[in-house]
Write an enzyme that holds these catalytic residues in place. Structure first.
Site, PDB file in Angstrom:
ATOM      1  N   SER A 143     -24.680 -45.387 -34.798  1.00  6.19           N
ATOM      2  CA  SER A 143     -24.009 -46.221 -33.782  1.00  6.19           C
ATOM      3  C   SER A 143     -23.003 -45.701 -33.023  1.00  6.19           C
ATOM      4  O   SER A 143     -22.250 -44.667 -33.578  1.00  6.19           O
ATOM      5  CB  SER A 143     -23.225 -47.526 -34.598  1.00  6.19           C
ATOM      6  N   TYR A 156     -17.312 -51.095 -40.470  1.00  2.00           N
ATOM      7  CA  TYR A 156     -18.580 -50.720 -39.909  1.00  2.00           C
ATOM      8  C   TYR A 156     -18.416 -49.298 -39.261  1.00  2.00           C
ATOM      9  O   TYR A 156     -19.594 -48.565 -39.496  1.00  2.00           O
ATOM     10  CB  TYR A 156     -18.843 -51.856 -38.874  1.00  2.00           C
TER      11      TYR A 156
END
Length: 250
Positions: A143, A156
């Site tokens: 990501s 995250y």
């Protein structure tokens, strides 16, 4: 005939969003696809669509936080379709909140899926590739959050940063076996999970901060997926490729 004719691809997190799209793209390129996720009801509908389009698909229940279950699922795929040539390591979750409020359960929920699970799925598939002397392709979905810190998504971000470094380690160690390992770092992409958010005031405000005031579509990763899964990616190994419409440049 697509470039992946005769290949077998395992896609984790295939029940929705990016994973669902990845399965459709790899199938369209000729690969037989193994659809893995916890929600098998969604997998059945996807497998039916792939089959109706002329492809080959099987479903397998896989919870990436269950290590013995990973090994059993990989063995099931190999039994049904044969050797796995391509892994699209896509399962992921997120928990939002400030660091001072993160609980051990929040931390484990994110890290066990995004980092630990991703590692052991890749390990299980790579063992088969090494044993069968397959020139494999492993594509880890990291990501933009693995390259920069995003507000209230720190755990995250930590998990995806680990995936980035994990990809490089795998690329270095497994290259001698003919396995290419790369990672894609998507930016903000609209899926069914976050679609409503982009209509909120907070979502609209965030969108105005993006370089072209837009978020991506799941189709925007098609080209990268096709390339990294194909024989044409033979000299691409250990690459961390951003697909964020320029967000990481600022």
């Amino acid at each position: 005939m697509g470039e992946l004719q005769g290949k077998v691809a395992l896609i984790t997190g295939a029940s929705s969003g990016l994973g669902e799209r990845f399965a459709e793209i790899l199938s369209a390129e000729g690969a037989a696809v193994a659809l893995a996720a916890r929600r098998t009801d969604r997998l059945a509908a996807l497998a039916e669509r792939v089959t109706k389009a002329g492809g080959t698909a099987v479903t397998v229940k896989m919870d990436v936080t269950d290590i013995p279950g990973i090994q059993a699922a990989v063995a099931e795929v190999e039994q049904k379709l044969g050797k796995i040539d391509i892994l699209l390591n896509n399962s992921g979750v997120s928990a939002q909140g400030k660091l001072l409020d993160v609980t051990p359960d929040d931390y484990d929920f994110t890290m066990n899926t995004n980092t630990k699970g991703a590692f052991f799925v890749a390990q299980a598939v790579a063992r088969g590739m090494v044993a069968r002397k397959i020139e494999g392709r492993i594509i880890n979905i990291a990501s933009l959050a693995g390259l920069r810190v995003l507000s209230q998504l720190s755990v995250y971000c930590m998990s995806k940063a680990a995936v980035v470094h994990m990809t490089r380690a795998m690329a270095m160690e497994w290259a001698r076996y003919g396995i290419n390992t790369n990672a894609i770092c998507p930016g903000y992409i609209e899926t069914e999970i976050n679609r409503d958010h982009w209509q909120t005031e907070g979502g609209k405000k965030l969108m105005q901060m993006l370089p072209r005031r837009r978020v991506g579509d799941v189709q925007d990763l098609d080209g990268l997926i096709k390339l990294l899964a194909s024989p044409g990616s033979r000299f691409i190994n250990g690459a961390i490729i951003t697909a964020d419409d320029g967000m990481s440049a600022f």
